[in-house]
Write an enzyme that holds these catalytic residues in place. Sequence first.
Site, PDB file in Angstrom:
ATOM      1  CG  ASP A   1      -9.645  -0.342  -4.204  1.00  0.00           C
ATOM      2  OD1 ASP A   1      -8.605   0.331  -4.357  1.00  0.00           O
ATOM      3  OD2 ASP A   1     -10.738   0.014  -4.689  1.00  0.00           O
TER       4      ASP A   1
ATOM      5  CG  ASN B   1      -3.381   5.443   3.009  1.00  0.00           C
ATOM      6  OD1 ASN B   1      -2.997   5.711   4.137  1.00  0.00           O
ATOM      7  ND2 ASN B   1      -4.514   5.903   2.508  1.00  0.00           N
TER       8      ASN B   1
ATOM      9  CE  LYS C   1     -10.628   4.753   9.869  1.00  0.00           C
ATOM     10  NZ  LYS C   1      -9.728   5.331   8.880  1.00  0.00           N
TER      11      LYS C   1
ATOM     12  NE  ARG D   1      -7.977   0.425   5.496  1.00  0.00           N
ATOM     13  CZ  ARG D   1      -8.580   1.641   5.450  1.00  0.00           C
ATOM     14  NH1 ARG D   1      -8.716   2.353   6.553  1.00  0.00           N
ATOM     15  NH2 ARG D   1      -9.028   2.113   4.312  1.00  0.00           N
TER      16      ARG D   1
ATOM     17  CB  THR E   1      -0.947   0.043   1.223  1.00  0.00           C
ATOM     18  OG1 THR E   1      -1.717   1.253   1.171  1.00  0.00           O
ATOM     19  CG2 THR E   1      -0.214  -0.011   2.554  1.00  0.00           C
TER      20      THR E   1
ATOM     21  CE  LYS F   1      -6.287   2.057   1.684  1.00  0.00           C
ATOM     22  NZ  LYS F   1      -6.274   1.312   0.399  1.00  0.00           N
TER      23      LYS F   1
ATOM     24  CG  ASP G   1     -10.772   8.651   8.775  1.00  0.00           C
ATOM     25  OD1 ASP G   1     -11.648   7.859   8.405  1.00  0.00           O
ATOM     26  OD2 ASP G   1      -9.603   8.305   9.020  1.00  0.00           O
TER      27      ASP G   1
HETATM   28  P1  ITT Z   1      -3.449   2.214  -1.740  1.00  0.00           P
HETATM   29  O1  ITT Z   1      -4.362   2.033  -2.912  1.00  0.00           O
HETATM   30  O2  ITT Z   1      -2.018   2.404  -2.121  1.00  0.00           O
HETATM   31  O3  ITT Z   1      -3.639   1.149  -0.680  1.00  0.00           O
HETATM   32  P2  ITT Z   1      -5.080   4.622  -1.384  1.00  0.00           P
HETATM   33  O4  ITT Z   1      -5.129   5.694  -0.350  1.00  0.00           O
HETATM   34  O5  ITT Z   1      -4.925   5.030  -2.818  1.00  0.00           O
HETATM   35  O6  ITT Z   1      -3.901   3.601  -0.984  1.00  0.00           O
HETATM   36  P3  ITT Z   1      -7.594   3.373  -2.103  1.00  0.00           P
HETATM   37  O7  ITT Z   1      -7.201   3.225  -3.518  1.00  0.00           O
HETATM   38  O8  ITT Z   1      -8.231   2.212  -1.427  1.00  0.00           O
HETATM   39  O9  ITT Z   1      -6.340   3.736  -1.182  1.00  0.00           O
HETATM   40  O10 ITT Z   1      -8.467   4.693  -1.999  1.00  0.00           O
HETATM   41  C1  ITT Z   1      -9.479   4.801  -1.119  1.00  0.00           C
HETATM   42  C2  ITT Z   1      -9.790   6.254  -0.839  1.00  0.00           C
HETATM   43  O11 ITT Z   1     -11.028   6.232  -0.137  1.00  0.00           O
HETATM   44  C3  ITT Z   1      -8.773   6.894   0.088  1.00  0.00           C
HETATM   45  O12 ITT Z   1      -7.779   7.609  -0.590  1.00  0.00           O
HETATM   46  C4  ITT Z   1      -9.653   7.793   0.948  1.00  0.00           C
HETATM   47  O13 ITT Z   1      -9.884   9.022   0.291  1.00  0.00           O
HETATM   48  C5  ITT Z   1     -10.964   7.018   1.005  1.00  0.00           C
HETATM   49  N1  ITT Z   1     -10.944   6.128   2.178  1.00  0.00           N
HETATM   50  C6  ITT Z   1     -10.862   4.778   2.206  1.00  0.00           C
HETATM   51  N2  ITT Z   1     -10.817   4.305   3.457  1.00  0.00           N
HETATM   52  C7  ITT Z   1     -10.864   5.382   4.251  1.00  0.00           C
HETATM   53  C8  ITT Z   1     -10.829   5.557   5.648  1.00  0.00           C
HETATM   54  O14 ITT Z   1     -10.687   4.539   6.484  1.00  0.00           O
HETATM   55  N3  ITT Z   1     -10.894   6.800   6.118  1.00  0.00           N
HETATM   56  C9  ITT Z   1     -11.025   7.860   5.293  1.00  0.00           C
HETATM   57  N4  ITT Z   1     -11.040   7.793   3.970  1.00  0.00           N
HETATM   58  C10 ITT Z   1     -10.962   6.553   3.438  1.00  0.00           C
END
Ligand code: ITT
Length: 190
Positions: free
Chosen positions: A70, A14, A169, A175, A12, A17, A149
Site C-alpha cells: 500500500d 497495478n 525511479k 517502493r 496487485t 507497481k 509521478d
Molecule cells: P493495488 O492496491 O492493487 O496494489 P493501487 O494502484 O490501488 O494498486 P494503492 O492502493 O497503494 O495502489 O494506491 C496508491 C495510490 O497512490 C496510487 O493509485 C497512486 O495514485 C499513488 N501512488 C502510489 N505510489 C505511487 C508512485 O510510485 N507513483 C505515483 N503515484 C503513486
Amino acid sequence: MQRSSRFVAFATSNEHKSREAERVLSEFGISLERLPGKGTEIQADDLSSIALFAAKEASRRYLKPVIVEDAGLFIDELNGFPGPYSSYIYRTLGLEKFLQLLTSLRSRSAVFRSSVSYCAPNVEPLVFEGVSKGSIGSRASGTYGFGFDPVFKPEGYESTFAEMTLEQKNRLSHRGDSLRKFARWFLQNE
Ligand code: ITT
C-alpha cells in the site's frame, strides 16, 4: 549481489507497481509472480495496517506466500493528505485539479510512502516501510510511470519521477526502498 532462484507472488491490480517490483527484486535473484488483486483494502490512516490486512487475506486465499503493497503521497503542510486516500484523490480529481488545490500552499514538500507486507499461510505477516522525500512541482511533467509521478520531484532532483527511467525511479523511490528491505530479509530468512 546474491543470486538464487527464489519466487514470491505479488498481489496487485497495478501493472506499474508490478513492473517496478519485478526489476527491484530481480537484483536480489528473486522472481515475481503477479496475482491479479490485492483483495480487501481496509480503511485506515496508516499504510502498514492496510498492507498487513491485505497480505494476510491474500496468503489465505492463494495458499502461498505473498507480498502486497500500500502506497501514498503525503503533503507535509496538509498534515499528510492525501496519504492512504491517494488512489481515491487521483481517480476523483486527476492531476490538474489536484495541482489547483495546492496553489495556496507555502511549502510544497511531500513524501511518498510505501508499506510492503509479506505473509505466508498460517504465519503472522511482516511489514517493510519505504520513503522518498521530495516536493510537488507546479505543473505535470513527464510520461513514464503512473499516478502522481508527473508532479513528484525527489529531493535533490529537478526531474519528476515521470521523467525518469524505471531504474532511476526505483533507485530513489519509496517502493524501491521498501522492496529492498523486504528482499534482504527474505534472502536471509526464507
Ligand atoms: P493495488 O492496491 O492493487 O496494489 P493501487 O494502484 O490501488 O494498486 P494503492 O492502493 O497503494 O495502489 O494506491 C496508491 C495510490 O497512490 C496510487 O493509485 C497512486 O495514485 C499513488 N501512488 C502510489 N505510489 C505511487 C508512485 O510510485 N507513483 C505515483 N503515484 C503513486
